[in-house]
Design an enzyme around this catalytic site. Structure first.
Site, short mmCIF file in Angstrom:
data_model
loop_
_atom_site.label_atom_id
_atom_site.label_comp_id
_atom_site.label_asym_id
_atom_site.label_seq_id
_atom_site.Cartn_x
_atom_site.Cartn_y
_atom_site.Cartn_z
N ASP A 179 0.81 -1.23 0.00
CA ASP A 179 0.00 0.00 0.00
C ASP A 179 0.84 1.27 0.00
O ASP A 179 0.40 2.31 0.45
CB ASP A 179 -1.01 0.02 1.16
CG ASP A 179 -0.43 -0.49 2.45
OD1 ASP A 179 0.81 -0.60 2.54
OD2 ASP A 179 -1.20 -0.81 3.37
N LYS A 222 8.71 6.59 17.96
CA LYS A 222 8.06 7.84 18.37
C LYS A 222 8.94 8.68 19.31
O LYS A 222 8.62 8.86 20.50
CB LYS A 222 6.70 7.55 19.02
CG LYS A 222 5.74 6.91 18.04
CD LYS A 222 4.37 6.68 18.61
CE LYS A 222 3.46 6.07 17.56
NZ LYS A 222 2.18 5.63 18.07
N ASP A 232 1.73 6.22 2.29
CA ASP A 232 1.06 4.95 2.59
C ASP A 232 -0.42 5.22 2.37
O ASP A 232 -1.04 6.00 3.10
CB ASP A 232 1.34 4.57 4.05
CG ASP A 232 0.53 3.36 4.52
OD1 ASP A 232 -0.49 3.03 3.88
OD2 ASP A 232 0.90 2.75 5.52
#
Length: 360
Positions: A110, A162, A218
């Site tokens: 994707d 993160k 994406d």
């Protein structure tokens, strides 16, 4: 050369479109998403593509037999009986991938970008390590897992999930090339390549990063699908402007299949893709939308930031916006307002949807 494309997921983020067909066969800018990747791989010299499949594999198999002939490449299907994550499929297809001892590509199904496969293969051969991954810069690295690499060689030092303080603004773009040695690291069980395999390779000094030039997205969920469409159309404008549609009422980057019909006094664009056999009646306004094959938009309707599924019918004087997605064969009655509606296939909508919700 060979390549493995990870197409085994259920495509849940792209529902309701993926309730009708597997995500790799959903048209992105008038071409099945998987075809964008297959054509780029063939151009880079790949002669054999392995698809790691599970969900709706029969539909994929039928479509791929046709593409094998058209593209002149071999396409094999590797069937997962259980979800194997992002590394397990490499172990399952071990024999096919190791054949010939050459490096092989691996990619997520994707991802859309200007696929740099030839440059990635050159980069991989130059550094001589076990693996190379493509990275792309992002504006908000704190949302992602970032890749920390040496500026001069590209050798990856570590991955930080993160980060709260800035360590890097580069993230994994989901495109890889590996030497067959990587297959010794992976067992036939559900395994994450990002969390289990890559950190070990980086620790051994065997993993390198190449930065992607140009756009990347994406497109696995509707809002990102539409953003990716805008990026793709802009890249098309820069490289192949002749492929874009022009004429009365066309604004900005618009892609229209030759078999589609557009009525009088319409304003189409910017950032619109109209598929095969679509009928847009008079006085329609469409911006930032994808309209898939066989749909009909009746007169004087207004659509912004929508995906209209295959064979849908949108009535007259309808307003749709805010990432409204119609599954296959949905009928929207005249004079309705749809705000962020997600409508499952084969539904008929007889009343407005003023707040975002799923229509089952």
């Amino acid at each position: 050369m060979r390549a493995l494309i990870l197409v085994g997921g259920f495509g849940t983020r792209l529902r309701p479109l993926t309730l009708s067909r597997p995500k790799p066969l959903v048209e992105f800018c008038n071409k099945a998403l998987l075809l964008h990747q297959l054509e780029a791989l063939r151009q880079a010299g790949v002669s054999h593509v392995v698809l790691a499949v599970s969900y709706m594999s029969e539909a994929l198999e039928a479509a791929m037999r046709e593409q094998e002939q058209r593209l002149g490449i071999r396409i094999s299907l590797s069937h997962e009986k259980e979800p194997l994550g992002t590394a397990g499929p490499l172990a399952l297809a071990r024999d096919l991938l190791a054949e010939g001892g050459e490096p092989f590509f691996v990619l997520n199904s994707d991802v859309i970008c200007e696929f740099p496969f030839a440059a990635l293969a050159r980069f991989h051969r130059q550094h001589g390590g076990e693996g190379s991954l493509v990275v792309t810069r992002v504006e908000e690295p704190a949302k992602y897992g970032v890749v920390v690499s040496e500026a001069d060689t590209g050798r990856i030092c570590r991955f930080v999930e993160k980060p709260r303080v800035f360590v890097s603004n580069k993230i994994n773009a989901g495109l890889y090339i590996f030497s067959p040695g990587i297959l010794q690291r992976i067992q036939l069980r559900p395994t994450s390549i990002e969390k289990e395999i890559f950190p070990a390779m980086a620790q051994d000094g065997q993993l390198y990063a190449m930065e992607l030039q140009g756009f990347w997205m994406d497109i696995g969920q509707p809002k990102d699908f539409l953003t990716g469409m805008c990026m793709y159309l802009q890249a098309l404008r820069a490289q192949h402007p002749e492929k874009l549609h022009s004429g009365p009422g066309v604004v900005g980057n618009v892609l229209v299949d030759p078999s589609a019909k557009i009525g009088a006094n319409c304003v189409i664009g910017p950032n619109v893709t109209i598929g095969a056999g679509v009928v847009v009646e008079d006085g329609v306004r469409i911006k930032r939308c994808t309209v898939l094959k066989g749909a009909r938009i009746r007169s004087h309707s207004w659509l912004e930031s929508c995906i209209v599924g295959w064979s849908c019918s949108v009535g007259q004087w309808v307003r749709m916006e805010n990432v409204t997605v119609l599954g296959e064969d949905v009928i929207v009655n005249d004079e309705l307002y749809l705000n962020g509606a997600n409508v499952l296939p084969h539904k008929s909508i007889a009343e407005s949807v003023p707040e975002p919700r799923i229509i089952m």
